[in-house]
Design an enzyme around this catalytic site. Sequence first.
Site, PDB file in Angstrom:
ATOM      1  N   SER A 125      -7.132   8.718  -3.624  1.00 41.91           N
ATOM      2  CA  SER A 125      -7.864   8.486  -2.269  1.00 41.91           C
ATOM      3  C   SER A 125      -8.257   9.948  -1.760  1.00 41.91           C
ATOM      4  CB  SER A 125      -7.061   7.787  -1.397  1.00 41.91           C
ATOM      5  OG  SER A 125      -7.366   7.906  -0.266  1.00 41.91           O
ATOM      6  N   TYR A 149       1.206   7.330   3.113  1.00 40.86           N
ATOM      7  CA  TYR A 149       0.481   6.704   2.075  1.00 40.86           C
ATOM      8  C   TYR A 149      -0.137   8.022   1.330  1.00 40.86           C
ATOM      9  CZ  TYR A 149      -3.701   4.827   0.095  1.00 40.86           C
ATOM     10  OH  TYR A 149      -4.691   4.530  -0.852  1.00 40.86           O
ATOM     11  N   LYS A 153      -0.291   9.547  -2.733  1.00 42.81           N
ATOM     12  CA  LYS A 153      -1.279   9.761  -3.731  1.00 42.81           C
ATOM     13  C   LYS A 153      -1.124  11.097  -4.147  1.00 42.81           C
ATOM     14  CE  LYS A 153      -2.994   5.761  -3.867  1.00 42.81           C
ATOM     15  NZ  LYS A 153      -3.152   4.987  -4.912  1.00 42.81           N
TER      16      LYS A 153
HETATM   17  P1  NAD Z   1      -5.166  -4.159  -3.304  1.00 46.17           P
HETATM   18  O1  NAD Z   1      -3.672  -4.309  -2.320  1.00 46.17           O
HETATM   19  O2  NAD Z   1      -6.243  -5.221  -3.118  1.00 46.17           O
HETATM   20  O3  NAD Z   1      -4.701  -3.976  -4.895  1.00 46.17           O
HETATM   21  C1  NAD Z   1      -3.488  -3.612  -5.190  1.00 46.17           C
HETATM   22  C2  NAD Z   1      -2.942  -4.531  -6.248  1.00 46.17           C
HETATM   23  O4  NAD Z   1      -1.568  -4.270  -6.540  1.00 46.17           O
HETATM   24  C3  NAD Z   1      -2.534  -6.024  -5.577  1.00 46.17           C
HETATM   25  O5  NAD Z   1      -2.947  -6.971  -6.354  1.00 46.17           O
HETATM   26  C4  NAD Z   1      -1.043  -6.013  -5.235  1.00 46.17           C
HETATM   27  O6  NAD Z   1      -0.629  -7.173  -5.679  1.00 46.17           O
HETATM   28  C5  NAD Z   1      -0.461  -5.170  -6.555  1.00 46.17           C
HETATM   29  N1  NAD Z   1       0.650  -4.371  -6.614  1.00 46.17           N
HETATM   30  C6  NAD Z   1       1.236  -3.843  -5.473  1.00 46.17           C
HETATM   31  N2  NAD Z   1       2.288  -3.160  -5.880  1.00 46.17           N
HETATM   32  C7  NAD Z   1       2.719  -3.628  -6.866  1.00 46.17           C
HETATM   33  C8  NAD Z   1       3.694  -3.330  -7.954  1.00 46.17           C
HETATM   34  N3  NAD Z   1       4.877  -2.551  -7.503  1.00 46.17           N
HETATM   35  N4  NAD Z   1       3.849  -3.917  -9.099  1.00 46.17           N
HETATM   36  C9  NAD Z   1       2.803  -4.767  -9.462  1.00 46.17           C
HETATM   37  N5  NAD Z   1       1.659  -4.887  -8.863  1.00 46.17           N
HETATM   38  C10 NAD Z   1       1.689  -4.421  -7.528  1.00 46.17           C
HETATM   39  O7  NAD Z   1      -5.771  -2.701  -3.225  1.00 46.17           O
HETATM   40  P2  NAD Z   1      -7.137  -2.115  -3.643  1.00 46.17           P
HETATM   41  O8  NAD Z   1      -7.931  -1.968  -2.411  1.00 46.17           O
HETATM   42  O9  NAD Z   1      -7.549  -2.749  -4.652  1.00 46.17           O
HETATM   43  O10 NAD Z   1      -6.497  -0.472  -3.801  1.00 46.17           O
HETATM   44  C11 NAD Z   1      -6.482  -0.289  -5.279  1.00 46.17           C
HETATM   45  C12 NAD Z   1      -5.960   1.018  -5.402  1.00 46.17           C
HETATM   46  O11 NAD Z   1      -6.713   1.858  -4.957  1.00 46.17           O
HETATM   47  C13 NAD Z   1      -4.515   1.455  -4.580  1.00 46.17           C
HETATM   48  O12 NAD Z   1      -3.629   2.166  -5.295  1.00 46.17           O
HETATM   49  C14 NAD Z   1      -4.924   2.017  -3.478  1.00 46.17           C
HETATM   50  O13 NAD Z   1      -4.065   2.825  -2.577  1.00 46.17           O
HETATM   51  C15 NAD Z   1      -6.332   2.736  -3.829  1.00 46.17           C
HETATM   52  N6  NAD Z   1      -7.349   3.016  -2.915  1.00 46.17           N
HETATM   53  C16 NAD Z   1      -7.847   1.984  -2.128  1.00 46.17           C
HETATM   54  C17 NAD Z   1      -8.631   2.442  -1.197  1.00 46.17           C
HETATM   55  C18 NAD Z   1      -9.257   1.117  -0.237  1.00 46.17           C
HETATM   56  O14 NAD Z   1      -9.694   1.518   0.818  1.00 46.17           O
HETATM   57  N7  NAD Z   1      -9.366   0.038  -0.769  1.00 46.17           N
HETATM   58  C19 NAD Z   1      -9.122   3.634  -0.806  1.00 46.17           C
HETATM   59  C20 NAD Z   1      -8.782   4.761  -1.665  1.00 46.17           C
HETATM   60  C21 NAD Z   1      -7.638   4.394  -2.817  1.00 46.17           C
END
Ligand code: NAD
Length: 337
Positions: A125, A149, A153
């Site tokens: 991120s 958070y 990362k």
């Molecule tokens: P999201 O919450 O929609 O998806 C994450 C998924 O991981 C969910 O389906 C959740 O059920 C699953 N999960 C969480 N912990 C788990 C575990 N211990 N075992 C198995 N499954 C688990 O989030 P997203 O927006 O799709 O983000 C995906 C990744 O991208 C994350 O790592 C997030 O930190 C990163 N990210 C997201 C953003 C954003 O703004 N959406 C920005 C930068 C980075």
Amino acid sequence: MIVLLTGGTGYIGSHVCVELLNSGHDVVIADNLSNSKIGVVERINKIAGNSSVVFRKLDLRDYESLELVFHEFQFDAVMHFAGYKAVGESVYCPLKYYENNVQGSINLLKAMLKYNVKRIVFSSSATVYGMSEDVPFHEYSPLNAVNPYGRTKFFIEEILRDFQTANKDVMVCILRYFNPVGAHKSGLIGEDPTGIPNNLMPFIVHVAAGEQKKLSIFGSDYSTPDGTCVRDYIHVADLALGHTLALEKHKQDSGCFVYNLGRGKGISVLQMVRTFQKVNGIMIDYEFSERREGDIAVSYAANTKAYSVLGWKPENTLEDMCRDSWRWYKNSKLMKL
Ligand code: NAD
Ligand code: UDP
């Protein structure tokens, strides 16, 4: 390739899943459904022309159940999305974040090592760049995450680098996302936050739907053209494309590669609100409130590396992002999700 997607039923993972299927890969999703719903799998299959994604419900913190899926399939690559992502909550529950994000990642790497899987693409991120005012952020800019958070990362990135140093034939690709918004054009998958959204686009959508009365714009006195914060919003479909391009580009490589995935265009909160109003024909009631703690004035990506090395060109405009977010919301209500 057979690709394991941890967190593949989530917002970004589900869009990447579609992109991988469309590129001819086989996908296995491992997700504990803590922040997504099983119905996503059926909708992914529908979008990708009745393909059949394999889904395994498991928690990355449970190493034994993770091993079962590695035992069952011989993966060519892993894309690691699973994790918690709420900055505010991470401040109050840091251990929950370290345990899930960091321990979950360590378990994943252990299983990859044991089952000889050599490629991993990781969701990092722009939060790893922290509070610096030296924009745009380049991949080589100093890292200074300022909340738990962001530090998960940062730590995972460091762990991945150490893992690659110790296992020279491994390919690690770290993708630093800026602000993902929008949804698939089909209206079948998108961001589905539980409760009151924290992020700007979902909040605007909830105001448009009448679920929230008005948007609070956090701060109007930043040194930006209109006084509101500037971010680099990127359509989730363009983000998804970045993943398949990265995997394709580096599939024969070993080493550690880092890319910013942002459009490289700064958009202010007010610009976002006005664009949403214009393209969807809906008024968004807003008021200015205090600055939100921890917000920086301006964040946007230097994305020339992803452009030149991966050939990645984000094509969706801010208008597309606003239109697609709203279409997804309306459709998700029709589908009673
Ligand atoms: P999201 O919450 O929609 O998806 C994450 C998924 O991981 C969910 O389906 C959740 O059920 C699953 N999960 C969480 N912990 C788990 C575990 N211990 N075992 C198995 N499954 C688990 O989030 P997203 O927006 O799709 O983000 C995906 C990744 O991208 C994350 O790592 C997030 O930190 C990163 N990210 C997201 C953003 C954003 O703004 N959406 C920005 C930068 C980075
Ligand atoms: N923001 C806002 N009101 C909200 C949510 C967000 O004014 O209800 C602003 C926030 O201050 C930031 C921008 O919108 O400047 C993007 O916030 P978001 O939480 O979506 O992303 P991040 O801050 O993580 O980049």
